[in-house]
Design an enzyme around this catalytic site. Structure first.
Site, PDB file in Angstrom:
ATOM      1  N   SER A  69       0.837  -1.199   0.000  1.00 15.22           N
ATOM      2  CA  SER A  69       0.000   0.000   0.000  1.00 15.22           C
ATOM      3  C   SER A  69       0.872   1.249   0.000  1.00 15.22           C
ATOM      4  O   SER A  69       1.854   1.319   0.743  1.00 15.22           O
ATOM      5  CB  SER A  69      -0.900   0.035   1.233  1.00 15.22           C
ATOM      6  OG  SER A  69      -1.598   1.262   1.300  1.00 15.22           O
ATOM      7  N   THR A  74       7.257   2.083   4.345  1.00 17.45           N
ATOM      8  CA  THR A  74       8.215   1.428   3.452  1.00 17.45           C
ATOM      9  C   THR A  74       7.806   1.610   1.994  1.00 17.45           C
ATOM     10  O   THR A  74       8.666   1.868   1.140  1.00 17.45           O
ATOM     11  CB  THR A  74       8.344  -0.068   3.792  1.00 17.45           C
ATOM     12  OG1 THR A  74       8.646  -0.200   5.191  1.00 17.45           O
ATOM     13  CG2 THR A  74       9.442  -0.725   2.976  1.00 17.45           C
ATOM     14  N   CYS A  75       6.529   1.506   1.702  1.00 15.70           N
ATOM     15  CA  CYS A  75       6.064   1.698   0.317  1.00 15.70           C
ATOM     16  C   CYS A  75       6.312   3.135  -0.138  1.00 15.70           C
ATOM     17  O   CYS A  75       6.678   3.375  -1.293  1.00 15.70           O
ATOM     18  CB  CYS A  75       4.596   1.345   0.192  1.00 15.70           C
ATOM     19  SG  CYS A  75       4.250  -0.399   0.514  1.00 15.70           S
ATOM     20  N   LYS A  76       6.126   4.068   0.765  1.00 18.66           N
ATOM     21  CA  LYS A  76       6.408   5.475   0.453  1.00 18.66           C
ATOM     22  C   LYS A  76       7.890   5.651   0.134  1.00 18.66           C
ATOM     23  O   LYS A  76       8.253   6.260  -0.877  1.00 18.66           O
ATOM     24  CB  LYS A  76       6.006   6.359   1.635  1.00 18.66           C
ATOM     25  CG  LYS A  76       6.318   7.829   1.436  1.00 18.66           C
ATOM     26  CD  LYS A  76       5.894   8.642   2.653  1.00 18.66           C
ATOM     27  CE  LYS A  76       6.236  10.109   2.476  1.00 18.66           C
ATOM     28  NZ  LYS A  76       5.794  10.917   3.617  1.00 18.66           N
TER      29      LYS A  76
END
Length: 186
Positions: A69, A74-76
């Site tokens: 997501s 971490t995805c950011k």
């Protein structure tokens, strides 16, 4: 009954990848594609609700990254890193795919100045990600989310590099992804 349990356990070991989420074991739907295999073409939805083709033959090297997501730290970090590092290279298109709705992806891109990578949603039909071995099948509370999986696909549509990040809360190995892209870029 014991035979059925053994068969299920054996099947998950043979046909699925296992990673962790905060140290707890997570099972993916399959081992995904192997290096040298065709990267099947599929459609995902842009932040403007347009269908975009991912995979298959293209005139550019593709980095295809599945993430849980855009709303996670971490995805950011991963999206921002790909936006900076790989997107500056020639003959490369970076596509990051989650199951987030296009509305939230648009807000994320705006808030983080994401302009150099393609951000897509596979909210409609995550069966596409199943072929790439990116979908979590267990435990139940994560079922259906994507794990952190990165593919590099050459211009002929063949998988040239694959990374299944072993701990979902970790970032991928950017240096290895860049090396794989550099071997293919011209």
């Amino acid at each position: 009954m014991k035979k059925i349990f053994t068969l299920i356990l054996f099947s998950s070991v043979v046909w699925a990848n296992t990673v962790t989420f905060k140290g707890e074991e997570v099972t993916l739907n399959s081992k995904g594609l192997k290096v040298g295999q065709d990267a099947p073409e599929f459609f995902a939805v842009s932040k403007n609700f347009n269908e975009v083709t991912v995979g298959g033959k293209k005139d550019k090297v593709q980095v295809i990254a599945f993430i849980p997501s855009f709303d996670t730290d971490t995805c950011k970090l991963e999206t921002i890193a790909f936006n900076k590092k790989i997107s500056e290279m020639k003959n490369v298109i970076v596509t990051i795919i989650s199951k987030d709705l296009p509305f939230s992806i648009e807000k994320f891109c705006h808030d983080n100045n994401i302009k150099n990578v393609v951000t897509l949603s596979d909210y409609k039909d995550a069966n596409h990600a199943l072929r790439y071995g990116a979908t979590i099948s267990a435990p139940a509370f994560l079922e259906g989310f994507f794990s952190r999986v990165v593919y590099v696909v050459d211009t002929n549509g063949k998988v040239a590099y694959k990374e299944v990040v072993k701990e979902i809360t970790d970032e991928p190995n950017y240096n290895e992804v860049i090396r794989a892209v550099n071997r293919l870029s011209y």
